[in-house]
Design a protein around this motif. Structure first.
Motif, mmCIF file in Angstrom:
data_model
loop_
_atom_site.group_PDB
_atom_site.id
_atom_site.type_symbol
_atom_site.label_atom_id
_atom_site.label_comp_id
_atom_site.label_asym_id
_atom_site.label_seq_id
_atom_site.Cartn_x
_atom_site.Cartn_y
_atom_site.Cartn_z
ATOM 1 N N ASN A 86 0.846 -1.190 0.000
ATOM 2 C CA ASN A 86 0.000 0.000 0.000
ATOM 3 C C ASN A 86 0.886 1.246 0.000
ATOM 4 O OD1 ASN A 86 -1.907 1.976 0.293
ATOM 5 N ND2 ASN A 86 -2.419 1.464 2.434
ATOM 6 N N ASN A 87 1.134 1.796 -1.171
ATOM 7 C CA ASN A 87 1.991 2.988 -1.260
ATOM 8 C C ASN A 87 1.183 4.280 -1.204
ATOM 9 O OD1 ASN A 87 4.430 1.555 -1.404
ATOM 10 N ND2 ASN A 87 4.025 1.049 -3.542
ATOM 11 N N SER A 88 -0.099 4.158 -0.960
ATOM 12 C CA SER A 88 -0.932 5.364 -0.868
ATOM 13 C C SER A 88 -0.738 6.010 0.509
ATOM 14 C CB SER A 88 -2.409 4.984 -1.040
ATOM 15 O OG SER A 88 -2.911 4.510 0.186
ATOM 16 N N PRO A 89 -1.211 7.228 0.690
ATOM 17 C CA PRO A 89 -1.072 7.867 2.013
ATOM 18 C C PRO A 89 -2.152 7.454 3.009
ATOM 19 C CG PRO A 89 -1.869 9.439 0.362
ATOM 20 C CD PRO A 89 -1.723 8.136 -0.341
ATOM 21 N N ARG A 90 -2.961 6.445 2.668
ATOM 22 C CA ARG A 90 -4.067 6.047 3.547
ATOM 23 C C ARG A 90 -3.941 4.567 3.918
ATOM 24 N NH1 ARG A 90 -5.407 8.793 -0.734
ATOM 25 N NH2 ARG A 90 -5.873 6.917 -1.903
ATOM 26 N N PRO A 91 -4.168 4.203 5.195
ATOM 27 C CA PRO A 91 -4.182 2.778 5.571
ATOM 28 C C PRO A 91 -5.382 2.071 4.926
ATOM 29 C CG PRO A 91 -4.285 4.186 7.528
ATOM 30 C CD PRO A 91 -4.462 5.066 6.343
ATOM 31 N N ARG A 92 -5.301 0.748 4.845
ATOM 32 C CA ARG A 92 -6.370 -0.033 4.204
ATOM 33 C C ARG A 92 -6.878 -1.108 5.171
ATOM 34 N NH1 ARG A 92 -5.602 -5.449 1.399
ATOM 35 N NH2 ARG A 92 -5.578 -5.710 3.652
#
Ligand SMILES: O=C(O)CCC(=O)C(=O)O
Length: 308
Positions: free
Chosen positions: A230-236
């Motif tokens: 997950n390289n986005s700035p939000r946890p999943r």
């Protein structure tokens, strides 16, 4: 359908399966081995689950390494928590337990498996923002073999998950294919397909199951699945719970089956029947002798062992 206000009794809903999923969706699950149901879990459940989850993230600040409760990334700190997983949520808070045993996932599992279901285990995978680790291609059933292949895992996205946030990926139809060896070349448990086996997969066919908060993924225990970092700035945050058919049983002393949470084996929406099928032969097994103590064949046959 949103199930936020559904009655918490699975049995009530088993007779009304059509309200939960259509025949077409059930057929799709059988054929493809997975489903993705947008916004299946309603806002009331989500608010409650997210409030409880925030408490656990807060509590993780005082932890410095992974333990029974938390699986933490090596760079986790009090100032900047980085959680990989909350283990066995049903043992950690009554909200998770109620959700898993009486809420939408139990109802959906019952609808898909056609009656009461046997709970196996649960986990909350966070896949933290900014590099949360990938989950390599694997099948689940080798981690916790059962007497049949009915087990399925239901995942609930606790927040919106778009394509950049490493949603769960599945290879449609692979649940009907080979069961791969998840040991490495050196014989140690790898928990993932090896590179040669992965090279033989048609990964162009992988479907990534993104969805807004409350969307639900379902995958069969033999499905090849995984997810990217997950390289986005939000946890999943993905809350996962596994159930099997009532007459399916975990095989003891293999993998996770030896260390289930305190609710492992709990029946949702009915009573244990002790029916099982092994090698294609069906039988009615004896009661669970752990419940009332060990009988002997004499006391059973004389009907003075408390089990009659
Ligand atoms: O979190 C994911 O994307 C996949 C989880 C999974 O397959 C697992 O924990 O076994």
């Amino acid at each position: 359908m949103t199930l936020a206000d559904a009655p918490p009794n699975v049995a009530d809903l088993i007779s009304n399966v059509a309200d939960l999923i259509s025949d077409r969706q059930r057929a799709e699950y059988e054929a493809n081995g997975y489903l993705c149901l947008p916004e299946f879990v309603g806002p009331e459940w989500l608010d409650e689950l997210n409030a409880v989850t925030a408490e656990f993230v807060e509590a993780s600040r005082s932890e410095t390494s992974s333990g029974t409760v938390f699986d933490l990334e090596p760079t986790h700190t009090a100032e900047a928590p980085r959680l990989r997983r909350l283990n066995y949520p049903v043992d950690r808070h009554p909200t998770y337990a109620r959700f898993t045993f009486e809420g939408p996932p139990a109802q959906l599992a019952s609808a898909l498996l056609g009656g009461p279901v046997r709970y196996h285990h649960s986990k909350l995978n966070f896949k933290w923002a900014g590099g949360g680790a990938e989950v390599k291609w694997h099948q689940d059933i080798q981690f916790w073999p059962h007497t049949d292949f009915t087990p399925l895992t239901i995942g609930v996205y606790l927040s919106d998950v778009d394509a950049d946030m490493a949603p769960m990926g599945v290879l449609p139809g692979s649940h009907l294919g080979p069961l791969y060896d998840l040991y490495g070349a050196d014989g140690s448990w790898a928990g993932a397909l090896n590179d040669a086996d992965v090279a033989g997969l048609d990964l162009d066919r992988v479907v990534y199951l993104d969805g807004s908060a409350g969307s639900v993924t379902v995958h069969n225990c033999c499905m090849i699945h995984g997810s990217l970092p997950n390289n986005s700035p939000r946890p999943r945050p993905l809350l996962l719970q596994t159930y099997s058919a009532l007459d399916s049983y975990p095989v003891n002393q293999i993998g996770l089956n030896s260390i289930l949470d305190s609710h492992g084996g709990r029946i949702c929406g009915g009573e244990a029947s002790q029916m099982l099928t092994i090698g294609g032969r069906r039988m009615h097994g004896a009661p669970d002798f752990a419940r009332k103590g060990l009988p002997t064949i004499f006391s059973s046959q004389q009907q003075d062992d408390g089990y009659s």
